[in-house]
Scaffold this motif. Structure first.
Motif, PDB file in Angstrom:
ATOM      1  N   SER A  54     -14.103  58.423 -34.550  1.00 36.35           N
ATOM      2  CA  SER A  54     -13.716  57.495 -33.492  1.00 36.35           C
ATOM      3  C   SER A  54     -13.983  58.117 -32.129  1.00 36.35           C
ATOM      4  CB  SER A  54     -12.241  57.123 -33.617  1.00 36.35           C
ATOM      5  OG  SER A  54     -11.437  58.253 -33.378  1.00 36.35           O
ATOM      6  N   CYS A  55     -14.189  57.263 -31.156  1.00 33.05           N
ATOM      7  CA  CYS A  55     -14.410  57.693 -29.787  1.00 33.05           C
ATOM      8  C   CYS A  55     -13.651  56.743 -28.879  1.00 33.05           C
ATOM      9  CB  CYS A  55     -15.905  57.677 -29.453  1.00 33.05           C
ATOM     10  SG  CYS A  55     -16.260  58.179 -27.768  1.00 33.05           S
ATOM     11  N   GLU A  56     -12.808  57.302 -28.035  1.00 30.65           N
ATOM     12  CA  GLU A  56     -12.060  56.524 -27.067  1.00 30.65           C
ATOM     13  C   GLU A  56     -12.476  56.988 -25.678  1.00 30.65           C
ATOM     14  OE1 GLU A  56      -7.967  57.181 -27.877  1.00 30.65           O
ATOM     15  OE2 GLU A  56      -8.106  56.411 -29.911  1.00 30.65           O
ATOM     16  N   ALA A 105     -12.391  51.698 -23.553  1.00 30.49           N
ATOM     17  CA  ALA A 105     -13.221  51.280 -24.680  1.00 30.49           C
ATOM     18  C   ALA A 105     -13.018  52.252 -25.826  1.00 30.49           C
ATOM     19  CB  ALA A 105     -14.693  51.229 -24.281  1.00 30.49           C
ATOM     20  N   SER A 106     -13.124  51.738 -27.028  1.00 30.46           N
ATOM     21  CA  SER A 106     -13.043  52.606 -28.203  1.00 30.46           C
ATOM     22  C   SER A 106     -13.912  52.021 -29.306  1.00 30.46           C
ATOM     23  CB  SER A 106     -11.595  52.748 -28.682  1.00 30.46           C
ATOM     24  OG  SER A 106     -11.097  51.498 -29.082  1.00 30.46           O
ATOM     25  N   ALA A 117     -22.855  57.787 -33.423  1.00 30.68           N
ATOM     26  CA  ALA A 117     -22.828  56.328 -33.403  1.00 30.68           C
ATOM     27  C   ALA A 117     -21.591  55.814 -32.671  1.00 30.68           C
ATOM     28  CB  ALA A 117     -22.874  55.782 -34.817  1.00 30.68           C
ATOM     29  N   ALA A 118     -20.461  56.482 -32.842  1.00 32.26           N
ATOM     30  CA  ALA A 118     -19.236  56.085 -32.151  1.00 32.26           C
ATOM     31  C   ALA A 118     -19.373  56.274 -30.639  1.00 32.26           C
ATOM     32  CB  ALA A 118     -18.048  56.890 -32.681  1.00 32.26           C
ATOM     33  N   ILE A 119     -19.998  57.378 -30.226  1.00 33.91           N
ATOM     34  CA  ILE A 119     -20.212  57.622 -28.793  1.00 33.91           C
ATOM     35  C   ILE A 119     -21.133  56.560 -28.210  1.00 33.91           C
ATOM     36  CG2 ILE A 119     -21.262  59.216 -27.137  1.00 33.91           C
ATOM     37  CD1 ILE A 119     -20.286  61.503 -28.976  1.00 33.91           C
ATOM     38  N   ALA A 120     -22.210  56.238 -28.915  1.00 28.33           N
ATOM     39  CA  ALA A 120     -23.153  55.230 -28.437  1.00 28.33           C
ATOM     40  C   ALA A 120     -22.506  53.848 -28.350  1.00 28.33           C
ATOM     41  CB  ALA A 120     -24.376  55.187 -29.339  1.00 28.33           C
ATOM     42  N   LYS A 166     -20.010  49.466 -24.959  1.00 22.76           N
ATOM     43  CA  LYS A 166     -18.851  48.664 -24.575  1.00 22.76           C
ATOM     44  C   LYS A 166     -18.490  48.884 -23.102  1.00 22.76           C
ATOM     45  CE  LYS A 166     -16.680  48.292 -29.105  1.00 22.76           C
ATOM     46  NZ  LYS A 166     -15.467  48.549 -29.899  1.00 22.76           N
ATOM     47  N   LEU A 167     -18.510  50.134 -22.659  1.00 28.59           N
ATOM     48  CA  LEU A 167     -18.217  50.413 -21.246  1.00 28.59           C
ATOM     49  C   LEU A 167     -19.259  49.785 -20.329  1.00 28.59           C
ATOM     50  CD1 LEU A 167     -17.089  54.152 -21.274  1.00 28.59           C
ATOM     51  CD2 LEU A 167     -15.685  52.158 -20.743  1.00 28.59           C
ATOM     52  N   ASN A 168     -20.507  49.875 -20.706  1.00 31.34           N
ATOM     53  CA  ASN A 168     -21.579  49.300 -19.905  1.00 31.34           C
ATOM     54  C   ASN A 168     -21.428  47.783 -19.801  1.00 31.34           C
ATOM     55  OD1 ASN A 168     -23.892  49.392 -18.340  1.00 31.34           O
ATOM     56  ND2 ASN A 168     -25.248  49.247 -20.099  1.00 31.34           N
TER      57      ASN A 168
END
Length: 127
Positions: free
Chosen positions: A49-51, A63-64, A72-75, A80-82
């Motif tokens: 996971s990436c938050e 975003a998470s 893949a989680a970072i991408a 989502k942030l973009n």
């Protein structure tokens, strides 16, 4: 832009750190008024996971994402942030558009509208 990357119950590999830094640089180059990006990588039940928390001038976005791999989680989190940033900027831009006084004058100066306004003005003069 200040970038902080940390791991929660997981060690961060150089490959993951490089990708996160590259995407953070891309965000800061696309949007100039951002101040900090904090990302936390974690592992839960075999899923990575990436938050992320993105702060800037009058904006704070979260975003998470979860995926099979940390990359893949970072991408996915970056996407989502973009998307949130584009939506926010579009909303701000739509609210800030004001009427152009020169264009408004040209619209109301047309001969057809002027004649219609003159006819209506005579009605109010008689009262």
């Amino acid at each position: 832009m200040e970038f902080l990357l940390s791991g929660k119950h997981v060690e961060i590999a150089d490959e993951e750190r490089e990708l996160a830094q590259k995407l953070a640089d891309k965000l800061s180059s696309d949007y100039v008024k951002l101040s900090t990006l904090r990302m936390v990588l974690g592992s839960e039940r075999g899923m990575k996971s990436c938050e992320a928390l993105l702060n800037g001038n009058n904006v704070s976005l979260n975003a998470s994402a979860k995926a099979d791999s940390a990359l893949a989680a970072i991408a996915a989190t970056y996407e989502k942030l973009n998307k949130q940033m584009r939506r926010y900027l579009t909303k701000i831009q739509d609210r800030s558009i004001s009427a152009n006084p020169i264009l408004k004058e040209k619209i109301w100066a047309s001969a057809d509208l002027k004649q219609a306004n003159d006819a209506e003005a005579d009605i109010f003069d008689e009262l």
